[in-house]
Design an enzyme around this catalytic site. Sequence first.
Site, mmCIF file in Angstrom:
data_model
loop_
_atom_site.group_PDB
_atom_site.id
_atom_site.type_symbol
_atom_site.label_atom_id
_atom_site.label_comp_id
_atom_site.label_asym_id
_atom_site.label_seq_id
_atom_site.Cartn_x
_atom_site.Cartn_y
_atom_site.Cartn_z
ATOM 1 N N LYS A 162 -119.499 -21.907 63.613
ATOM 2 C CA LYS A 162 -118.462 -20.959 64.055
ATOM 3 C C LYS A 162 -117.201 -21.724 64.493
ATOM 4 C CE LYS A 162 -121.508 -18.820 66.834
ATOM 5 N NZ LYS A 162 -122.826 -19.199 66.316
ATOM 6 N N THR A 163 -117.408 -22.793 65.269
ATOM 7 C CA THR A 163 -116.268 -23.598 65.724
ATOM 8 C C THR A 163 -115.590 -24.264 64.527
ATOM 9 O OG1 THR A 163 -117.533 -24.038 67.717
ATOM 10 C CG2 THR A 163 -115.591 -25.403 67.366
ATOM 11 N N ASP A 213 -114.991 -19.651 72.602
ATOM 12 C CA ASP A 213 -116.419 -19.773 72.318
ATOM 13 C C ASP A 213 -117.186 -19.000 73.397
ATOM 14 O OD1 ASP A 213 -118.607 -20.631 70.957
ATOM 15 O OD2 ASP A 213 -118.525 -22.711 71.654
ATOM 16 N N THR A 254 -123.148 -16.014 70.201
ATOM 17 C CA THR A 254 -124.517 -15.966 69.665
ATOM 18 C C THR A 254 -125.147 -14.624 70.043
ATOM 19 O OG1 THR A 254 -125.165 -17.098 71.684
ATOM 20 C CG2 THR A 254 -124.983 -18.448 69.710
ATOM 21 N N ARG A 290 -126.056 -28.275 61.274
ATOM 22 C CA ARG A 290 -126.030 -29.282 62.343
ATOM 23 C C ARG A 290 -127.382 -30.001 62.438
ATOM 24 N NH1 ARG A 290 -124.457 -26.734 67.660
ATOM 25 N NH2 ARG A 290 -122.300 -26.933 66.989
#
Length: 344
Positions: A68-69, A113, A162, A222
């Site tokens: 997302k970032t 965020d 999230t 990730r």
Amino acid sequence: MATERLIAPQAQQPEEEQTNWALRPTQIAEYIGQPDLIERLRIAIQAGKSRQDPLEHILLHGPPGLGKTTLAHVIANEMGSRIYTTSGPALARGTDLVAALTRLQQGDVLFIDEIHRLPVAVEEFIYPAMEDFRIDVTVDSGLNARTVQIRCKPFTLIGATTRAGLLSSPLRSRFGLIHHLKYYSTADLLIILRRSCGLLGVGVDNEQALEAIAARSRGTPRIANRLLRRVRDFAQVKAAGRVEPKVVDAALMLEGVDQLGLDELDRTYLRIIGATYDGGPVGLETVAATMNEDSQTIEDVVEPYLLQIGFLARTRRGRALTKAACEHLGLKYTVKDQDQSDLF
Ligand code: ADE
């Protein structure tokens, strides 16, 4: 701790964040996966650019580790804008938000965020900012209280969460583009891993070795990149630098990560339901107490992936193992006299 697991989707040490940055795509053309979202963004970006308008506000939600970032940076980069990053908990007071908004230039991106953790009092300030690019601040008090309007430049808010369900509906409704990020397919993770090998200078002539890493990455880039680094170290020390399927197996077994990417915490959780509670259904609190873990942690970091791969069923009467989970753990599966309407 559960979040320090090798297969935790959250970023870990700052050094890891640095390597992650080096591996992140910076342009939309380099971005792999999430095809529906990418198509929607391409259209919005092209349209916004040709009208010379800032992009609509964007809400990205989905499990951690899915980028997302990264996407927020890609979007800002494609728009030729600057991006300012903050988070819901960091904006503790209205004045924090005013400070963030008033330094924005026309078209800049403000990335928030964990936007579900924005305090209610701050949320009120954000509505007029999102709609009319103004902030209403109350000055003085009592009978002298007045509202002063501060203008900010037209900007794009990108919110990431999230937990989309925790967002209030007035906040949610102010985003023009809302998208749920999905877990990546093994095929997409494979492409990401190949790209990372190139960037990290890891020579891999065995495609199956990368497939083995992708299969253990829980649909999360990730995690894929983190496992790749562990395999690279292991291969260098134990296998003369050769990255092969059996080296991947050995490297990740040593870390307690099995063929499906499950670690000891996942297996303990499944075994407790399977062996101690006869496959369930059993309440989350009971399982958490048996594991000596916090139930919220289990719900946030252990269960999502097990639900995703169909190992766990959440029923009204509690958690239950599926046949696939029992087979994976070598446990006997007993069909319960369970009303299917229990499943939700
Ligand atoms: N690295 C991490 N995530 C990625 C993605 N979605 N596309 C390309 N490279 C990545």
